[in-house]
Motif scaffolding. Sequence first.
Motif, PDB file in Angstrom:
ATOM      1  N   GLN A  11      76.239  80.852  53.689  1.00  0.00           N
ATOM      2  CA  GLN A  11      75.358  80.339  52.647  1.00  0.00           C
ATOM      3  C   GLN A  11      75.968  80.583  51.270  1.00  0.00           C
ATOM      4  O   GLN A  11      76.731  81.525  51.076  1.00  0.00           O
ATOM      5  CB  GLN A  11      73.990  81.044  52.682  1.00  0.00           C
ATOM      6  N   PHE A  12      75.601  79.730  50.334  1.00  0.00           N
ATOM      7  CA  PHE A  12      75.897  80.029  48.939  1.00  0.00           C
ATOM      8  C   PHE A  12      74.649  79.760  48.121  1.00  0.00           C
ATOM      9  O   PHE A  12      73.803  78.947  48.501  1.00  0.00           O
ATOM     10  CB  PHE A  12      77.128  79.283  48.423  1.00  0.00           C
ATOM     11  N   THR A  13      74.530  80.480  47.026  1.00  0.00           N
ATOM     12  CA  THR A  13      73.292  80.467  46.265  1.00  0.00           C
ATOM     13  C   THR A  13      73.539  80.149  44.790  1.00  0.00           C
ATOM     14  O   THR A  13      74.624  80.376  44.260  1.00  0.00           O
ATOM     15  CB  THR A  13      72.566  81.813  46.355  1.00  0.00           C
ATOM     16  N   LEU A  14      72.497  79.645  44.182  1.00  0.00           N
ATOM     17  CA  LEU A  14      72.490  79.382  42.744  1.00  0.00           C
ATOM     18  C   LEU A  14      71.343  80.151  42.125  1.00  0.00           C
ATOM     19  O   LEU A  14      70.218  80.104  42.611  1.00  0.00           O
ATOM     20  CB  LEU A  14      72.289  77.894  42.469  1.00  0.00           C
ATOM     21  N   GLN A  15      71.635  80.853  41.063  1.00  0.00           N
ATOM     22  CA  GLN A  15      70.603  81.454  40.238  1.00  0.00           C
ATOM     23  C   GLN A  15      70.739  80.898  38.827  1.00  0.00           C
ATOM     24  O   GLN A  15      71.820  80.959  38.243  1.00  0.00           O
ATOM     25  CB  GLN A  15      70.712  82.970  40.229  1.00  0.00           C
ATOM     26  N   LEU A  16      69.631  80.368  38.336  1.00  0.00           N
ATOM     27  CA  LEU A  16      69.599  79.797  36.991  1.00  0.00           C
ATOM     28  C   LEU A  16      68.505  80.529  36.214  1.00  0.00           C
ATOM     29  O   LEU A  16      67.325  80.451  36.572  1.00  0.00           O
ATOM     30  CB  LEU A  16      69.299  78.300  37.045  1.00  0.00           C
ATOM     31  N   SER A  17      68.901  81.247  35.207  1.00  0.00           N
ATOM     32  CA  SER A  17      67.969  82.116  34.492  1.00  0.00           C
ATOM     33  C   SER A  17      67.323  81.406  33.302  1.00  0.00           C
ATOM     34  O   SER A  17      67.788  80.368  32.845  1.00  0.00           O
ATOM     35  CB  SER A  17      68.680  83.380  34.023  1.00  0.00           C
ATOM     36  N   SER A  18      66.266  81.997  32.814  1.00  0.00           N
ATOM     37  CA  SER A  18      65.567  81.534  31.609  1.00  0.00           C
ATOM     38  C   SER A  18      65.287  80.036  31.650  1.00  0.00           C
ATOM     39  O   SER A  18      65.604  79.292  30.721  1.00  0.00           O
ATOM     40  CB  SER A  18      66.403  81.872  30.363  1.00  0.00           C
ATOM     41  N   VAL A  19      64.693  79.602  32.735  1.00  0.00           N
ATOM     42  CA  VAL A  19      64.484  78.166  32.909  1.00  0.00           C
ATOM     43  C   VAL A  19      63.421  77.645  31.944  1.00  0.00           C
ATOM     44  O   VAL A  19      62.519  78.379  31.522  1.00  0.00           O
ATOM     45  CB  VAL A  19      64.097  77.824  34.357  1.00  0.00           C
ATOM     46  N   THR A  20      63.555  76.371  31.625  1.00  0.00           N
ATOM     47  CA  THR A  20      62.591  75.648  30.805  1.00  0.00           C
ATOM     48  C   THR A  20      62.220  74.363  31.538  1.00  0.00           C
ATOM     49  O   THR A  20      62.849  74.019  32.539  1.00  0.00           O
ATOM     50  CB  THR A  20      63.185  75.295  29.438  1.00  0.00           C
ATOM     51  N   PRO A  21      61.228  73.637  31.049  1.00  0.00           N
ATOM     52  CA  PRO A  21      60.874  72.362  31.702  1.00  0.00           C
ATOM     53  C   PRO A  21      62.060  71.393  31.796  1.00  0.00           C
ATOM     54  O   PRO A  21      62.079  70.537  32.674  1.00  0.00           O
ATOM     55  CB  PRO A  21      59.766  71.829  30.809  1.00  0.00           C
ATOM     56  N   GLU A  22      63.052  71.547  30.931  1.00  0.00           N
ATOM     57  CA  GLU A  22      64.232  70.682  30.995  1.00  0.00           C
ATOM     58  C   GLU A  22      65.089  70.949  32.224  1.00  0.00           C
ATOM     59  O   GLU A  22      65.983  70.163  32.546  1.00  0.00           O
ATOM     60  CB  GLU A  22      65.068  70.834  29.727  1.00  0.00           C
TER      61      GLU A  22
END
Length: 119
Positions: A79-90
């Motif tokens: 598996q590989f993962t994505l973490q995206l921090s401080s998300v906004t509606p965009e």
Amino acid sequence: QVQLQESGPGLVKPSQTLSLTCTVSGGSITTSSGYWSWIRQPPGKGLEWIGGIRYDGNTYYSPSLKSRSAISRDTTRNQFTLQLSSVTPEDTAVYYCLGGPSDWFSGYWGQGTSVTVSS
């Protein structure tokens, strides 16, 4: 045949961290020359490459998202993962993982998972 499947929450609140996992079957993410990417498509917009991880574990990111992105892998689970921090509606988009032997943008695609950022 290589198959990819994304998983993760469909709804994330603003300022939180989005975490998605791509499970690969029919092939190994450590196979030489493999490129494993995350791409997204916001509503009404085109595809945007987020970043990727190569077969050797090296990671690469889009400059526009690099400060908020982290891609990692679990070789035992393929598996590989994505973490995206401080998300906004965009950051609302359909997120895809893909993998291939030659570059970040071609190969086998997952079905995509829709993520909405909203309170």
